[in-house]
Design an enzyme around this catalytic site. Structure first.
Site, mmCIF file in Angstrom:
data_model
loop_
_atom_site.group_PDB
_atom_site.id
_atom_site.type_symbol
_atom_site.label_atom_id
_atom_site.label_comp_id
_atom_site.label_asym_id
_atom_site.label_seq_id
_atom_site.Cartn_x
_atom_site.Cartn_y
_atom_site.Cartn_z
ATOM 1 N N LEU A 1 2.898 -9.226 -0.619
ATOM 2 C CA LEU A 1 2.460 -8.566 0.611
ATOM 3 C C LEU A 1 0.930 -8.479 0.579
ATOM 4 O O LEU A 1 0.370 -8.162 -0.697
ATOM 5 C CB LEU A 1 3.030 -7.225 1.034
ATOM 6 C CG LEU A 1 4.575 -7.050 1.345
ATOM 7 C CD1 LEU A 1 4.998 -5.839 1.429
ATOM 8 C CD2 LEU A 1 4.746 -8.144 2.364
ATOM 9 N N HIS B 1 0.878 -1.354 0.059
ATOM 10 C CA HIS B 1 -0.047 0.006 0.030
ATOM 11 C C HIS B 1 0.949 1.267 -0.081
ATOM 12 O O HIS B 1 0.536 2.137 -0.848
ATOM 13 C CB HIS B 1 -1.003 0.054 1.303
ATOM 14 C CG HIS B 1 -1.956 -1.090 1.441
ATOM 15 N ND1 HIS B 1 -1.885 -2.093 2.448
ATOM 16 C CD2 HIS B 1 -2.887 -1.355 0.762
ATOM 17 C CE1 HIS B 1 -2.796 -3.122 2.239
ATOM 18 N NE2 HIS B 1 -3.473 -2.590 1.184
ATOM 19 N N ASP C 1 -3.625 -7.087 -7.583
ATOM 20 C CA ASP C 1 -5.172 -7.119 -8.059
ATOM 21 C C ASP C 1 -5.155 -6.803 -9.451
ATOM 22 O O ASP C 1 -5.927 -5.783 -9.953
ATOM 23 C CB ASP C 1 -5.929 -6.262 -7.202
ATOM 24 C CG ASP C 1 -5.949 -6.827 -5.757
ATOM 25 O OD1 ASP C 1 -6.664 -7.509 -5.291
ATOM 26 O OD2 ASP C 1 -5.184 -6.073 -5.134
HETATM 27 P P1 AMP Z 1 -6.399 -3.474 -0.400
HETATM 28 O O1 AMP Z 1 -6.383 -2.768 0.791
HETATM 29 O O2 AMP Z 1 -6.162 -4.979 -0.481
HETATM 30 O O3 AMP Z 1 -7.850 -3.445 -1.130
HETATM 31 O O4 AMP Z 1 -5.454 -3.015 -1.499
HETATM 32 C C1 AMP Z 1 -5.566 -1.689 -1.956
HETATM 33 C C2 AMP Z 1 -4.509 -1.464 -3.024
HETATM 34 O O5 AMP Z 1 -3.243 -1.789 -2.580
HETATM 35 C C3 AMP Z 1 -5.182 -2.220 -3.979
HETATM 36 O O6 AMP Z 1 -4.969 -1.345 -5.473
HETATM 37 C C4 AMP Z 1 -4.076 -3.519 -4.176
HETATM 38 O O7 AMP Z 1 -3.708 -4.001 -5.599
HETATM 39 C C5 AMP Z 1 -2.847 -2.664 -3.714
HETATM 40 N N1 AMP Z 1 -2.012 -3.702 -2.962
HETATM 41 C C6 AMP Z 1 -2.076 -4.784 -2.188
HETATM 42 N N2 AMP Z 1 -1.221 -5.422 -2.094
HETATM 43 C C7 AMP Z 1 -0.246 -4.907 -2.760
HETATM 44 C C8 AMP Z 1 1.054 -5.507 -3.041
HETATM 45 N N3 AMP Z 1 1.767 -6.544 -2.341
HETATM 46 N N4 AMP Z 1 1.855 -4.788 -3.932
HETATM 47 C C9 AMP Z 1 1.504 -3.666 -4.477
HETATM 48 N N5 AMP Z 1 0.143 -3.158 -4.304
HETATM 49 C C10 AMP Z 1 -0.565 -3.957 -3.389
#
Ligand code: AMP
Length: 279
Positions: free
Chosen positions: A184, A37, A150
Site C-alpha cells: 500500500l 498508515h 520505507d
Molecule cells: P508517508 O505518508 O508515505 O510518509 O508514510 C508515513 C508512514 O507510513 C511511514 O513510516 C511509512 O513507512 C508508513 N507506511 C507507508 N506505507 C506503508 C505500508 N504499506 N505498510 C506499513 N507502513 C507504511
C-alpha cells in the site's frame, strides 16, 4: 479526537497529557492515509496512552517539484479514518507553521545517504531529518512509529535519534499489502489502470527471489530480479540492492552472517514505487 493546526495548540494538549502522566506515541505521515498508515496508529494505540498523528506533505523532502505538486491530499477523509480507529490528536499544520523560516540544517547521515534512495533522491533524507526532528521537538513522544516499507528511512531516523540524543523509541512496523501483494502506498492512487494492474508483479518477483537464494550468487539474483521486473512492459527498475538489514551495507556473499533485505525502486509509468522483502 482533537484536530489542531498550530504548534501552540499541539504543545498545550501535549502538556495536559503529560500532567496526567500519559505516555505519547507519534506517527508521522504525509496523509492520503491507507491501511498501512492505520496499522502504525493501531500499533501506537496498543503501546502508548495517546496516539498523535501528523499529516504534513513536507516540501523539503521532495527532490522532484512535479512529485510534490501531484502528491495526493485528502485531509477530510484522513481525519474521519483516524477518528474511527481511536487516534487522539491530529496535527495538520501549514508549511509556514512547520517552517516559519527556511530550514538550513544539513544532516550528515554518512554512508546511509549514499545508497539507494539517498543516491537517487538528492536532499530527500535531509528533508526527512528536518521534518521528523521538528515533529520530535514539538511532540517529544516516548515512541515514534515508522513503516518498513520505507526501509532506509528507518535506518536514517535511528541514526538521527543517536546523533541528536533523542530519548525516543523508534518502532518499525511491517509492510501492509493489498491482496495482490502490492505494498500500500499513497502514490498507488496516481497509477493509471494498466500500471495499477501490473504493479503487483514487483512483489510477486521479490517473493520468488526469496526461494532462489540457495541457487544463485548475490549478483545473479539481483540481475534475475531486475530482468523479471523489466520483462513486464509497464515496469522499469531503477535499482535492485541486497543489503544488511541494520547497517544497509551491500551484501556481496550469502555467507555473510547478517539478515538481508532486497530493496527495489521501480518506475510504473510516471510513478515511482519502492518495495522490499526480508530474505
Ligand atoms: P508517508 O505518508 O508515505 O510518509 O508514510 C508515513 C508512514 O507510513 C511511514 O513510516 C511509512 O513507512 C508508513 N507506511 C507507508 N506505507 C506503508 C505500508 N504499506 N505498510 C506499513 N507502513 C507504511
Amino acid at each position: 479526537m482533537k484536530v489542531v493546526t498550530t504548534k501552540k495548540e499541539l504543545i498545550s494538549w501535549i502538556n495536559d497529557f503529560r500532567k496526567e502522566g500519559k505516555t505519547i506515541g507519534l506517527v508521522p505521515t504525509m496523509g492520503a492515509l491507507h491501511e498501512g498508515h492505520l496499522s502504525l496508529v493501531k500499533e501506537c494505540k496498543k503501546n502508548t496512552d495517546i496516539a498523535v498523528v501528523s499529516i504534513f506533505v513536507n516540501p523539503t523532502q521532495f527532490n522532484d517539484p512535479e512529485d510534490l505538486k501531484r502528491y495526493p491530499r485528502t485531509p477530510e477523509k484522513d481525519t474521519s479514518l483516524l477518528d474511527t480507529i481511536g487516534c487522539d490528536l491530529i496535527f495538520l499544520p501549514t508549511v509556514e507553521e512547520v517552517y516559519p523560516e527556511k530550514d538550513t540544517r544539513k544532516f550528515n547521515f554518512g554512508y546511509l545517504e549514499t545508497i539507494m534512495e539517498g543516491a537517487r533522491r538528492p536532499g530527500h533524507f535531509n528533508g526527512v531529518g528536518q521534518v521528523v526532528s521538528r515533529l520530535f521537538d514539538i511532540v517529544s513522544p516516548d515512541k515514534a512509529y515508522f513503516g518498513m516499507k520505507d526501509f532506509q528511512q528507518i535506518a536514517i531516523i535511528k541514526n538521527m535519534v543517536k546523533q541528536l540524543n533523542y530519548k525516543i523509541d523508534i518502532v518499525s512496523c511491517p509492510i501492509i499489502r493489498e491482496e495482490s501483494g502490492l505494498a500500500l502506498s499513497s502514490r498507488n492512487t496516481l497509477l493509471d489502470e494498466d500500471h495499477r494492474k501490473n504493479a503487483p508483479h514487483i512483489y510477486a518477483t521479490l517473493k520468488k527471489a526469496r526461494n532462489l537464494v540457495a541457487r544463485m550468487s548475490v549478483n545473479d539474483l539481483k540481475k534475475w530480479i531486475t530482468d523479471q521486473i523489466d520483462s513486464n512492459p509497464y515496469l522499469k527498475t531503477e535499482y535492485v540492492e541486497i543489503v544488511d538489514d541494520t547497517t544497509l551495507q551491500l551484501i556481496e556473499d550469502w555467507r555473510e552472517k547478517n539478515n538481508k533485505v532486497v530493496c527495489v525502486a521501480v518506475h510504473a509509468g510516471k510513478i515511482r514505487l519502492i518495495d522490499n522483502i526480508i530474505l
